[in-house]
Design a protein around this motif. Structure first.
Motif, PDB file in Angstrom:
ATOM      1  N   PRO B 164       0.802  -1.226   0.000  1.00 60.07           N
ATOM      2  CA  PRO B 164       0.000   0.000   0.000  1.00 60.07           C
ATOM      3  C   PRO B 164       0.838   1.281   0.000  1.00 60.07           C
ATOM      4  O   PRO B 164       0.316   2.340  -0.312  1.00 60.07           O
ATOM      5  CB  PRO B 164      -0.819  -0.101   1.280  1.00 60.07           C
ATOM      6  N   SER B 165       2.114   1.214   0.349  1.00 57.12           N
ATOM      7  CA  SER B 165       2.929   2.434   0.389  1.00 57.12           C
ATOM      8  C   SER B 165       4.379   2.073   0.660  1.00 57.12           C
ATOM      9  O   SER B 165       4.675   0.964   1.116  1.00 57.12           O
ATOM     10  CB  SER B 165       2.441   3.379   1.499  1.00 57.12           C
ATOM     11  N   GLY B 166       5.271   3.031   0.403  1.00 55.19           N
ATOM     12  CA  GLY B 166       6.672   2.830   0.761  1.00 55.19           C
ATOM     13  C   GLY B 166       6.819   2.574   2.252  1.00 55.19           C
ATOM     14  O   GLY B 166       7.604   1.718   2.680  1.00 55.19           O
ATOM     15  N   SER B 167       6.051   3.290   3.058  1.00 52.80           N
ATOM     16  CA  SER B 167       6.121   3.096   4.507  1.00 52.80           C
ATOM     17  C   SER B 167       5.703   1.685   4.890  1.00 52.80           C
ATOM     18  O   SER B 167       6.316   1.047   5.754  1.00 52.80           O
ATOM     19  CB  SER B 167       5.198   4.085   5.236  1.00 52.80           C
ATOM     20  N   GLN B 168       4.662   1.181   4.227  1.00 54.23           N
ATOM     21  CA  GLN B 168       4.214  -0.177   4.534  1.00 54.23           C
ATOM     22  C   GLN B 168       5.253  -1.204   4.094  1.00 54.23           C
ATOM     23  O   GLN B 168       5.394  -2.247   4.720  1.00 54.23           O
ATOM     24  CB  GLN B 168       2.875  -0.460   3.829  1.00 54.23           C
ATOM     25  N   SER B 169       5.990  -0.894   3.030  1.00 58.03           N
ATOM     26  CA  SER B 169       7.068  -1.797   2.615  1.00 58.03           C
ATOM     27  C   SER B 169       8.069  -1.947   3.751  1.00 58.03           C
ATOM     28  O   SER B 169       8.473  -3.064   4.104  1.00 58.03           O
ATOM     29  CB  SER B 169       7.792  -1.248   1.382  1.00 58.03           C
ATOM     30  N   ILE B 170       8.452  -0.825   4.330  1.00 55.94           N
ATOM     31  CA  ILE B 170       9.427  -0.870   5.426  1.00 55.94           C
ATOM     32  C   ILE B 170       8.848  -1.606   6.627  1.00 55.94           C
ATOM     33  O   ILE B 170       9.504  -2.451   7.242  1.00 55.94           O
ATOM     34  CB  ILE B 170       9.854   0.558   5.829  1.00 55.94           C
ATOM     35  N   ASP B 171       7.606  -1.306   6.938  1.00 58.73           N
ATOM     36  CA  ASP B 171       6.981  -1.934   8.098  1.00 58.73           C
ATOM     37  C   ASP B 171       6.901  -3.450   7.931  1.00 58.73           C
ATOM     38  O   ASP B 171       7.202  -4.210   8.859  1.00 58.73           O
ATOM     39  CB  ASP B 171       5.585  -1.338   8.280  1.00 58.73           C
ATOM     40  N   LEU B 172       6.531  -3.885   6.744  1.00 56.54           N
ATOM     41  CA  LEU B 172       6.419  -5.313   6.473  1.00 56.54           C
ATOM     42  C   LEU B 172       7.786  -5.989   6.594  1.00 56.54           C
ATOM     43  O   LEU B 172       7.916  -7.085   7.155  1.00 56.54           O
ATOM     44  CB  LEU B 172       5.867  -5.483   5.060  1.00 56.54           C
ATOM     45  N   ILE B 173       8.814  -5.329   6.084  1.00 58.02           N
ATOM     46  CA  ILE B 173      10.174  -5.879   6.172  1.00 58.02           C
ATOM     47  C   ILE B 173      10.635  -5.926   7.631  1.00 58.02           C
ATOM     48  O   ILE B 173      11.281  -6.885   8.056  1.00 58.02           O
ATOM     49  CB  ILE B 173      11.135  -5.062   5.289  1.00 58.02           C
ATOM     50  N   CYS B 174      10.281  -4.919   8.401  1.00 55.32           N
ATOM     51  CA  CYS B 174      10.619  -4.934   9.835  1.00 55.32           C
ATOM     52  C   CYS B 174       9.963  -6.132  10.521  1.00 55.32           C
ATOM     53  O   CYS B 174      10.600  -6.822  11.322  1.00 55.32           O
ATOM     54  CB  CYS B 174      10.148  -3.652  10.519  1.00 55.32           C
ATOM     55  N   ARG B 175       8.680  -6.386  10.223  1.00 56.13           N
ATOM     56  CA  ARG B 175       8.020  -7.540  10.811  1.00 56.13           C
ATOM     57  C   ARG B 175       8.752  -8.818  10.451  1.00 56.13           C
ATOM     58  O   ARG B 175       8.819  -9.757  11.229  1.00 56.13           O
ATOM     59  CB  ARG B 175       6.617  -7.703  10.223  1.00 56.13           C
ATOM     60  N   PHE B 176       9.248  -8.850   9.203  1.00 57.23           N
ATOM     61  CA  PHE B 176       9.859 -10.058   8.669  1.00 57.23           C
ATOM     62  C   PHE B 176      11.239 -10.280   9.266  1.00 57.23           C
ATOM     63  O   PHE B 176      11.612 -11.396   9.624  1.00 57.23           O
ATOM     64  CB  PHE B 176       9.930  -9.912   7.153  1.00 57.23           C
TER      65      PHE B 176
END
Lengths: 459, 459
Positions: B164-176
């Protein structure tokens, strides 16, 4: 390899830890040492473990990322929530999806959606070019606030946060309320993606049986005492997957017990729009003190333009807004909230929803009548919505039925995908709106027919 | 109250713990016991602690939710990332925002956006009514794959996940990749929302100075040795906030060091479209082995219709896709990805971007020339983009300047909001596209003028 990987995923083995010796692992798994050697070599090749000559193998200090596939009990793929989601999302257009959780295109208000999109194309340049405000479109929050008011729930627009989806609402609340190891209570059965998101937050999940009148209130009190959950996550209005509606008496008992044990309730109202008339709401009884109300418009408008919301205590909304900025720099797309608001406030909206309810009511009756000769019977006839929660005849295994149906390009949703206790082996959720093709019933007859479920028939 | 709350937030006090006695807390904070009594009464009133007569106060077993405001060092609101984000997001239309991170409406390609939205209104009913596939619109992933290919990076469409966004990309990677307590390396200075999202994931943050040629490679190696970060999160192309570009030599040294220490790199390419010509990329050097490339179209198309992406190893994309289904039931809105794809592939796109680059180039020169007489000088003149990272004259406190400017309805972004080490006290990031109103420079002269920064002048 899986044994080691899952111990690492479960953090039973930490970076730098020595993995079991080849001999001891071979003994404990009853495999030959050469099998373990091969597995360790492969794990070393992909960097999961490293070899220190003369000393053994150690967990690499590098990357053991968090894969959901490695968390929680290993389940048959056919009853794994993520597998069912992916089957539904990635199905080819020719695939029929009675297992999915949304309406077919021609059931949705295409004309008012197109009208709303065209209006957005003409809207002010600022709307087309801005992130939108931190809480999301004020007009849409005002609309929700007035709707809640009409249901007897006072929530100012400032107590409402718009989010990119109902799922994101739950995820944001999990971040806010939960820590790994906390316990969350869900219904059994419940929406299968609840399991997936709770697994992503690494919390313990316990369940309460969901009856025709709501959660079993006695079992609810018992589980609060025994498991001390921090949060109870549930559906109101039309429960997913059973289609049941909680009675006011049960709502009162549940809220009283939650209050006595200081449990926060997250009430997902995602199917509210499909109700013929308003039923009991925990959020309304409670006045948003310990209940958080969430919802979205993806089911009744369109899953292609998603917007969810959270209504809660003002201080909680404030903290949730911060979290949403940190993790998404804001909420739903400004363009999408404009379109959703336009579609919701369009003069045709009320009429469209009534037409949809009538159509669904007819479809529920028709599908139930067509399932009856197959011995597939709904637990109850829901007041609204598109689900029938049905028991299969003769103790058939729903996962087995789903696997066979998939070979015939039909995606089904077998019971245990919804059941934390895996006690719904012979249940199936049907989406009546996705069952207009007679092929569904032919295939169901075939794959549930006695004699077909022994050795697989050749096709 | 803050003392107790932050101890609870930091988990130094757990549910059920006895809070310090009134006498001992009063002594340790050097306040009167009656102050502590009042604070405890208020904490009891809001349910944070409970009183057990004759025994003292205890942390409530109920709700101590996770508020970002309670995590990490308490910072002056003016240099708190969330505060600056909110000021920018929620500013009234009349407010001027040189501190924000996006272009004004009339700088964005309004005509092609409107055209793409109109086309969406006419598109197939399925596009208007479906969640979209698990990885997101195949045509857009193909477009990205071909673009990467032209830059020398091979990534199949299946190695790309839309978000959904660049920010969500980072957040998803952090979770991972991350667990609470892990260490993450960022640039100093860096994009301020990196701090916010990392705080949300409760990780330790260390930093490396960012120079005119990229991260300081010697300092980088040193911090890898000393702090053993798991992930390095950085911007390529045009660094935010400095506008600097990493040289190929630095890129090679950074990647070599990261490889030697088994550090995963997340390379945020969000400003790539603003580059006049392609610069070094860690993802390209590395071939997506340990580098994850992320980006979005929000800056170059529109923040009102957001779509981000993640390009990475196939097995990582697989796990990230599961995580995105669990937490968002899919990625960006199907409608939005259609619009973004149409706008990116519109015949006018290339020309619009070139016009935008020329306009920004002129604006960077003009704004630098107008800041010069005020003694405000950029660290370097960037090759592209909309930021100038400037030092204020005479050691002025940028947070102080920002507070005063806000009183005049101008939102600025003071240096320390970008700086983990808080060593950018007299720096300011200016967005040149938001500075066409001469009032900005009048107010800057006023709020930075010698003599004005003693006692505040009456207005």
């Amino acid at each position: 390899m899986e044994t080691i990987r899952s111990r690492i995923a479960a953090r039973a083995l930490a970076p730098g830890d020595r993995v079991p010796s080849i001999r001891s692992l071979a003994a404990s798994l009853s495999v030959s040492p050469s099998t373990v050697v091969e597995a360790y070599d492969r794990l070393a090749a992909d960097g999961t473990i490293i070899s220190r000559p003369g000393s053994g193998f150690y967990v690499s200090s590098g990357t053991q990322p968090f894969a959901l596939a490695n968390v929680g009990p290993r389940r048959d793929r056919a009853v794994d929530p993520l597998w069912v989601s992916r089957q539904s999302l990635d199905a080819a257009p020719s695939v029929i999806r009675p297992g999915c959780g949304w309406l077919p295109p021609d059931w949705l208000p295409q004309d008012s959606l197109r009208k709303a999109i065209r209006a957005a194309a003409r809207s002010d340049a600022v709307i087309l070019s801005d992130y939108g405000s931190a809480r999301g479109l004020s007009a849409l929050r005002g609309h929700l606030s007035r709707q809640f008011q009409s249901e007897g729930l006072n929530a100012s627009p400032d107590q409402i946060l718009l989010t990119p989806s109902g799922s994101q609402s739950i995820d944001l609340i999990c971040r806010f309320l939960l820590r790994p190891g906390d316990t969350v209570l869900v219904d059994d059965p419940c929406y299968f993606n609840f399991h997936a998101v709770l697994r992503a937050h690494q919390v313990k999940v316990v369940s309460v049986p969901y009856t025709a009148t709501g959660p079993d209130a006695d079992a609810f009190s018992k589980v609060l005492l025994e498991a001390a959950p921090r949060v109870y996550l549930t559906n109101s209005a039309l429960h997913n997957p059973t289609g049941a509606t909680m009675t006011p008496q049960v709502a009162h008992r549940i809220l009283s017990a939650a209050t006595a044990h200081d449990v926060i309730i997250v009430e997902d109202d995602i199917f509210a729009g499909f109700e013929p008339e308003l039923s009991a709401r925990l959020a309304t009884l409670d006045g948003l003190a310990r209940v958080i109300r969430i919802g979205s418009f993806s089911k009744i408008l369109s899953p292609a333009m998603r917007c969810g919301y959270i209504a809660a205590r003002p201080d909680w909304i404030e903290a949730l807004t911060d979290l949403q900025i940190a993790t998404n720099f804001g909420g739903p797309d400004a363009l999408v909230t404009e379109i959703v608001h336009a579609a919701l406030t369009d003069s045709s909206y009320r009429r469209n929803v009534e037409t949809l309810r009538r159509r669904l009511s007819a479809a529920r009756s028709t599908v139930a009548a067509r399932l009856e000769p197959l011995g597939i019977r709904p637990k109850l006839m829901p007041r609204g919505g598109f689900y029938l929660w049905c028991q299969l005849p003769g103790g058939l295994d729903a996962a087995d039925v789903a696997r066979r149906a998939l070979e015939r390009s039909i995606v089904l949703a077998p019971g245990n995908v919804f059941s934390v206790s895996e006690s719904a082996t012979d249940w199936m959720r049907f989406n009546v709106s996705q069952m207009s093709d007679p092929l569904v019933f032919e295939v169901l007859q075939e794959v549930t027919g006695v004699g077909h479920l022994g050795p697989r028939s050749s096709e």
